[in-house]
Every structure is written in C-alpha cells, then in structure tokens.
Motif scaffolding. Sequence first.
Motif, short mmCIF file in Angstrom:
data_model
loop_
_atom_site.label_atom_id
_atom_site.label_comp_id
_atom_site.label_asym_id
_atom_site.label_seq_id
_atom_site.Cartn_x
_atom_site.Cartn_y
_atom_site.Cartn_z
N ALA A 13 -17.54 -37.63 46.13
CA ALA A 13 -17.41 -37.45 47.58
C ALA A 13 -16.12 -36.72 47.90
CB ALA A 13 -17.44 -38.81 48.29
N LYS A 14 -16.14 -36.02 49.00
CA LYS A 14 -14.92 -35.39 49.54
C LYS A 14 -14.24 -36.42 50.45
CE LYS A 14 -16.10 -31.39 47.73
NZ LYS A 14 -17.27 -31.83 46.91
N SER A 144 -17.48 -29.63 52.80
CA SER A 144 -17.63 -28.67 51.71
C SER A 144 -16.44 -28.68 50.76
CB SER A 144 -17.80 -27.26 52.29
OG SER A 144 -16.56 -26.74 52.75
N GLY A 145 -15.34 -29.31 51.18
CA GLY A 145 -14.11 -29.31 50.40
C GLY A 145 -13.08 -28.33 50.90
N ASP A 146 -13.40 -27.60 51.96
CA ASP A 146 -12.45 -26.64 52.53
C ASP A 146 -11.33 -27.37 53.27
OD1 ASP A 146 -11.41 -24.17 53.09
OD2 ASP A 146 -12.93 -23.60 54.57
N SER A 147 -10.20 -26.68 53.42
CA SER A 147 -9.01 -27.31 54.02
C SER A 147 -8.18 -26.25 54.73
CB SER A 147 -8.17 -27.96 52.92
OG SER A 147 -6.94 -28.47 53.43
N ALA A 148 -7.42 -26.69 55.73
CA ALA A 148 -6.48 -25.79 56.40
C ALA A 148 -5.34 -26.59 57.00
CB ALA A 148 -7.17 -24.98 57.50
N VAL A 158 0.88 -20.56 62.56
CA VAL A 158 0.79 -20.24 61.14
C VAL A 158 -0.36 -21.05 60.54
CG1 VAL A 158 1.99 -20.24 58.93
CG2 VAL A 158 3.25 -19.74 61.05
N VAL A 159 -1.26 -20.37 59.83
CA VAL A 159 -2.45 -21.02 59.27
C VAL A 159 -2.45 -20.84 57.76
CG1 VAL A 159 -4.97 -21.09 59.24
CG2 VAL A 159 -3.75 -20.59 61.39
N HIS A 160 -2.61 -21.93 57.05
CA HIS A 160 -2.84 -21.92 55.60
C HIS A 160 -4.27 -22.40 55.39
CE1 HIS A 160 1.49 -21.47 54.51
NE2 HIS A 160 1.66 -22.11 55.66
N HIS A 161 -5.14 -21.53 54.91
CA HIS A 161 -6.56 -21.85 54.79
C HIS A 161 -7.00 -21.72 53.34
CE1 HIS A 161 -11.01 -20.73 55.88
NE2 HIS A 161 -10.90 -21.95 55.40
N GLY A 162 -7.51 -22.80 52.77
CA GLY A 162 -8.00 -22.77 51.41
C GLY A 162 -8.16 -24.16 50.85
N ALA A 163 -9.12 -24.33 49.96
CA ALA A 163 -9.39 -25.63 49.37
C ALA A 163 -8.24 -26.15 48.53
CB ALA A 163 -10.66 -25.56 48.51
N GLU A 164 -7.30 -25.27 48.18
CA GLU A 164 -6.16 -25.68 47.35
C GLU A 164 -5.10 -26.42 48.15
OE1 GLU A 164 -5.21 -21.33 48.51
OE2 GLU A 164 -6.96 -22.64 48.28
N PHE A 165 -5.17 -26.40 49.47
CA PHE A 165 -4.14 -27.03 50.30
C PHE A 165 -4.54 -28.48 50.59
CE2 PHE A 165 -3.81 -22.44 51.66
CZ PHE A 165 -2.72 -22.18 50.84
N SER A 253 -5.40 -44.41 56.70
CA SER A 253 -6.82 -44.17 56.95
C SER A 253 -7.41 -43.41 55.78
CB SER A 253 -7.02 -43.35 58.24
OG SER A 253 -6.58 -42.01 58.06
N ALA A 254 -8.73 -43.45 55.66
CA ALA A 254 -9.45 -42.63 54.69
C ALA A 254 -10.74 -42.15 55.34
CB ALA A 254 -9.76 -43.41 53.41
N SER A 255 -11.00 -40.86 55.21
CA SER A 255 -12.19 -40.24 55.78
C SER A 255 -13.10 -39.79 54.66
CB SER A 255 -11.81 -39.04 56.65
OG SER A 255 -10.92 -39.39 57.68
N ASP A 256 -14.25 -40.44 54.52
CA ASP A 256 -15.27 -40.04 53.56
C ASP A 256 -16.15 -39.00 54.25
OD1 ASP A 256 -17.45 -39.70 51.90
OD2 ASP A 256 -17.84 -41.84 51.62
N LEU A 257 -15.89 -37.74 53.97
CA LEU A 257 -16.57 -36.65 54.66
C LEU A 257 -17.99 -36.45 54.16
CD1 LEU A 257 -13.62 -34.11 54.52
CD2 LEU A 257 -14.06 -35.86 56.23
N THR A 258 -18.30 -36.97 52.99
CA THR A 258 -19.64 -36.85 52.42
C THR A 258 -20.59 -37.87 53.03
OG1 THR A 258 -18.71 -36.01 50.34
CG2 THR A 258 -20.96 -36.89 50.28
N ASN A 259 -20.13 -39.10 53.16
CA ASN A 259 -20.98 -40.19 53.65
C ASN A 259 -20.66 -40.62 55.08
OD1 ASN A 259 -22.43 -40.88 50.99
ND2 ASN A 259 -20.27 -40.90 50.41
#
Length: 311
Positions: A13-14, A144-148, A158-165, A253-259
Amino acid sequence: MCTRVFWNDNPIAKVASRSMDWAVSDEPDLWFYPAGLERVGGPQADAATWTSVYASVALSMWQIGTVDGMNEKGLAAHALFLYDVEPEAEDARATVSLAMWVQYLLDHFDTVADAVEHVADIRIIAPPIRGQYMGAHIAIEDASGDSAIFEPINGEMVVHHGAEFTVMANSPTFDEQLANRARYRPFGGELPPPGDITSADRFVRASYFRHYLPEPRNLEQTVAGVLQVSQNVAVPAGAPYDDGGIYPTWWHSASDLTNLTYYFWSTTSPNVIWAELPELAAQTEVLSMNPRAEHLVGDVTGLLVPAALVY
C-alpha cells in the motif's frame, strides 16, 4: 516541529505518516466533509470560493482550518510549519489562507499531477493565526505513489514534484534540506544519521530509516512501518531546542492511500484509532468527533456524529 514520511515503494500500500509538534496542543478534531460543500478560502475580501468535488477526512487545528487529511480519491495533504514563507505578491487571483490550503487541495484534486498543474490558480496568503505569524509548506501524495512539496518562498511558489520526494520536515527550505541530507549516508555522504530533534536532523533521520524499511508482508506491517519512522523523529515532551523552545509531538497520523483508511494516534493515549473513508463517502452531512479521548481504540468510523461546519 513536524515531520512527514511517505512509503510509496512497497508492494502492499501507499502510506504516508506525519507528526504534529507544537508548543501547545492544536486541539485537533477529526472531521468528515462530504462532496458538494460550499467553502471559502478565509475571511479576507478576495477569498476564493468553491464547492468541494471530493469527500475527505481531515484534522482541524483549533477549529480554524485543516492541517492534515485525505480525500476519497486517495490524495492526502499535510501542512507543516516553515519559517521562510514569503507569499507571492498581490495580484488579481482569488486568495486562500494557509489555514484553508490543505482543505482546498483535498476538495479539488484527485492526483498530485492535477494539483501541481493548477497550483497557480489561487494565491496563498499567510495572515496571523491566533495573533501569531505561522508560515507553512505543504506535502501532498496520491495513490499512484506520486508526491509534491509546495513552498511559498521568496515571493513565488516553489514546487518539487516527483515520487522521490518522500520526506519533509520544517525549515530550512526543501532545497536546503536536500543539500544537507547529501552529506549523510546512504545519500551521497559519509556521515552517520544524526540524532537531534532539529528539523534538519529529523529530515535526515526520517530519510535514513525510511530507506531501510524492510519489505512488509501485510498491510498491518506497512502502516506500522511508516508510524515507526514517524515515531523515531518525534519530539518527547519536555525536550528543548537550542533556543530553549519546547515543541513536543502531540499526535501522529497515517494515510493509507490504497485502502482509504485514515489513522490517528494521540501521544497522550496508548491507542491508535482509524476511520474508513469508503464507509463515510456516501454521507451527505458534515460529521465530527474528538479523536483525543484516551478511551478510544480501533475503528471509530461509526463514532463520527453530525456537526456544524465551523470553518
């Protein structure tokens, strides 16, 4: 003062987690907001108005705005303190206060990419909160696992966009945090992970322990994994910063974005609670509850009750 970590490269899960650190409790309430709500971006004359597209679960800060939450499409957003905020110059765009920025994102967008595309639609302002200036930057992630990361600094967004962040803390700015992290292993340098409670140290330590999380066998281990990292960078009650200020961790907090499950753990309670957004999404009225009660444990979806919209 706060730390966010996103585990988006495991097979289960993400899941994202964040801690809330402040000098006093932000007295969070847990809310369910249905789609179709009429909202406004603050009390200012040029505030944006909108109708929520998506239902969401959210945590309020002193009942004046949303500080954390997740919507029914699996987009989550988190506001963390940032000293260096300098919003964009005044122009013709409608405005949204920092206190309403998270809710604006949850109400409008189903993916990080969509939020990034429309980041310039409104202008963020930073009015005092309870008579005190509070800057903030925002981390968002999706199923999807994307992040910003969004930071209103030096008069621009200022925007940092990418799954690595996948990690964010407080000041300094995100670019400076990344540069500092590069001095540590396994991020390009040779220094071992630091152990202080400062934002820079928490950023490195959260990145370090997130990097070494073992592959989970089930959902329980996945949620527990991000909470373990969040707890590792928590600030114990009474621990002072260099300037003598004390900003303990009040909750995680924890957000389960998949479920689409939203977890909350008050550090004044031994128990974790959660709300199931799919069970709430069909509701048409605002619901709320106090998630800090020490007797609460487990699934509290059915305990949210009708409430007046206070912000």
